[in-house]
Design an enzyme around this catalytic site. Structure first.
Site, PDB file in Angstrom:
ATOM      1  CE  LYS A  46      -1.682   2.874   2.766  1.00 21.81           C
ATOM      2  NZ  LYS A  46      -1.479   4.192   2.147  1.00 21.81           N
ATOM      3  CD  GLU A  80      13.131   5.470   8.686  1.00 23.01           C
ATOM      4  OE1 GLU A  80      13.390   6.298   9.581  1.00 23.01           O
ATOM      5  OE2 GLU A  80      12.866   6.289   7.655  1.00 23.01           O
ATOM      6  CB  CYS A 105      12.551  10.569   8.356  1.00 23.01           C
ATOM      7  SG  CYS A 105      12.909   9.194   7.209  1.00 23.01           S
ATOM      8  CD  GLU A 117       9.500  14.018  11.236  1.00 22.42           C
ATOM      9  OE1 GLU A 117       8.665  13.196  11.434  1.00 22.42           O
ATOM     10  OE2 GLU A 117      10.668  13.616  10.622  1.00 22.42           O
TER      11      GLU A 117
HETATM   12  C1  UN1 Z   1      13.774   9.205   4.438  1.00 21.03           C
HETATM   13  O1  UN1 Z   1      13.524  10.566   4.462  1.00 21.03           O
HETATM   14  O2  UN1 Z   1      12.743   8.673   4.894  1.00 21.03           O
HETATM   15  O3  UN1 Z   1      19.532   9.413   3.594  1.00 21.03           O
HETATM   16  C2  UN1 Z   1      14.742   8.353   4.050  1.00 21.03           C
HETATM   17  C3  UN1 Z   1      18.423  10.076   2.856  1.00 21.03           C
HETATM   18  C4  UN1 Z   1      17.880   9.245   1.767  1.00 21.03           C
HETATM   19  C5  UN1 Z   1      16.868   8.454   2.502  1.00 21.03           C
HETATM   20  C6  UN1 Z   1      15.836   9.166   3.282  1.00 21.03           C
HETATM   21  N1  UN1 Z   1      18.851   8.298   0.843  1.00 21.03           N
HETATM   22  O4  UN1 Z   1      18.217  11.164   3.087  1.00 21.03           O
END
Ligand code: UN1
Length: 494
Positions: A173, A248, A282, A383
């Site tokens: 999904k 995550e 993130c 965040e």
């Molecule tokens: C994310 O923001 O969920 O290291 C992943 C990084 C990318 C992956 C980010 N290669 O910023």
């Protein structure tokens, strides 16, 4: 254009026939497409298909599945430009970045191709003579994959590729903000040779389709990337059926700059870390933690550079920063600007929507810096997921470490210093899953473990060899060739 789910080897409408519309965040009068608003019955069908396809798929040799991943990587390569443009139209980040996003998918597929021929177990000494001990890694069964919109090709690939290579079948999904990229990824997996029923794509909302995946008894593992709030909910629901869960979640990543750092480099780093992907990673740098003697100098250089960032439609190669993904994100970022001002932080630049020319039609926001931020402020702890950087002044390395660790997240982190001793001390004391020395907080490579501590997750690591731990069960095998009964722990004296 109306797109469909993919279940049991066929492209099908959702059973309710209802759809949702995805629009371009850079130009909200442009429709990307209509997608099924699926429900629990669609998820049931997907699970049934995944269950039926499982025995044959998991019986294939690993290298056979690896060959399919190789072809998938080749196809992603051939379609790189097309996919990058789709991503940019769908979620807004600039072409240079969406090309990188597709590349991350390609790298993940090729890594899996290699991994297929080295799906190692262990051989371990026995405490008894004439006895062999070893382990195998086997698929779990059906994997439920729930992906976000900020890496519309890379993150689905981070999940789909290892889940499939390991021999699982999948119910996938994708985010409602990136359904077309996900559809294209599935099309290419099929073209690469993934058989009917092995991958099932179900579009729709987290609260309906996501929930149905979590509570479905046939799903053995759920992998999710997204918010902490949803992550907690997932862990709770999956706890009831004892599913394995890989989460995550968010970050509040800090970049420390010590007085001895190469300041030019530190500025380049924070520009990329904080404003790349419009701050919607993130791993984005959302706190800049600066030693006091260089604070003013660093801040004024940064302000100068930030004001020159070119904002606009990411399809234009000149543009450096695209829009936020949605009205909801725009409202959230605006809210944090209010919060920061009320908390007494100084707004150095930005802080408002960007509406020049064509940009009036999208969710653009000016890159924003708050200075005089203190660690207890909400803008220093929560965040934001937007182009907002909080700059915090500290006395020394000790205080910097205290500040960087003083949040509930622990995903990425960075320190700029030329002093090797300080860098290594920081490495030891920073509480984060990823630490960069003289590099920004973003830019993880797909063949290394990716994930974080505290509220960032539940201990798993995507990427690299560790993602295969998420998608496999370990089987321990003892083979006794002594021809007699040997009792472990009892008959151990030769
Ligand atoms: C994310 O923001 O969920 O290291 C992943 C990084 C990318 C992956 C980010 N290669 O910023």
């Amino acid at each position: 254009m109306v797109y469909k789910n993919y279940i049991s080897g066929r492209w099908v409408s959702g059973l309710s026939e209802e759809t949702f519309v995805k629009k371009n965040p850079a130009q909200i009068d442009e429709r990307i497409g209509e997608f099924p608003k699926s429900g629990p019955r669609d998820v049931n069908l997907a699970c049934q298909a995944a269950k039926e396809a499982l025995p044959k798929w998991k019986a294939l040799p690993f290298p056979t599945r690896g060959d399919i991943m190789k072809r998938f990587g080749d196809l992603l390569t051939a379609h790189k430009e097309e996919l990058a443009a789709i991503e940019t139209r769908e979620m807004g980040k600039v072409l240079k970045e969406t090309r990188g996003d597709v590349q991350e998918g390609i790298d993940t597929a090729y890594y899996a191709f290699g991994e297929a021929r080295r799906f190692f177990g262990h051989t371990v000494p026995s405490e008894l003579q004439n006895k062999l001990c070893l382990t195998f890694r086997r698929p779990i069964g059906i994997a439920g994959l729930i992906s976000p919109w900020n890496f519309p090709v890379a993150i689905p690939c981070w999940k789909l590729v290892p889940a499939l290579l390991s021999g699982n079948t999948v119910v996938f999904k994708p985010s409602r903000e990136a359904p077309l990229s996900a559809t294209k990824v599935v099309e290419l997996l099929l073209e690469a040779g993934v058989p009917e029923g092995v991958v099932n794509l179900v579009h729709g909302s987290g609260s309906i389709v996501g929930e149905a995946i979590l509570s479905h008894p046939d799903i053995g593992v759920v992998s999710f990337t997204g918010s902490v709030e949803t992550g907690r909910r997932i862990a709770e629901v999956c706890g009831k059926t004892l599913k394995r869960v890989s989460l995550e979640l968010g970050g509040k990543n800090g970049q420390i700059v010590l007085a001895d750092a190469n300041l030019e480099l530190a500025v380049e780093g924070v520009l990329w870390g904080a404003f790349g992907t419009t701050g919607q990673r993130c791993t984005a740098t959302s706190r800049l933690i600066v030693e006091e003697s260089i604070y003013d100098r660093l801040l004024s250089t940064l302000e100068e550079r930030v004001k020159n960032i070119k904002i606009g439609n990411g399809l234009n190669e000149e543009i450096q920063m695209g829009p936020l993904v949605s009205e909801k994100q725009l409202a959230k970022v605006k809210e944090y600007i209010k919060i920061g001002k009320n908390e007494g932080a100084t707004l150095v630049c930005g802080g408002e929507q960007y509406t020049e020319g064509e940009c009036a039609k999208g969710y653009f926001f000016k890159p924003t810096i708050f200075s005089d931020v203190t660690p207890d402020m909400r803008i220093a702890k929560e965040e934001i997921f937007g182009p907002v950087l909080s700059v915090i002044r500290v006395k020394n390395l000790d205080e910097a470490i205290k500040v960087i660790n003083g949040v509930s997240y622990g995903l990425s982190s960075s320190i700029y210093t030329q002093d090797i001793n300080k860098a290594l001390k920081a490495r030891e004391r920073i509480e984060a899953g990823i630490t960069y020395i003289n590099g920004p907080t973003i830019g993880a490579e797909c063949h290394l473990p990716f994930g974080g501590l505290k509220d960032t997750g539940n201990g798993h690591r995507e990427g690299g060899w560790t993602v295969y731990e998420i998608f496999t069960e370990i089987q321990t095998v003892y083979i006794d060739y002594s021809g007699k009964l040997q009792k472990a722990q009892i008959d151990t004296e030769g």
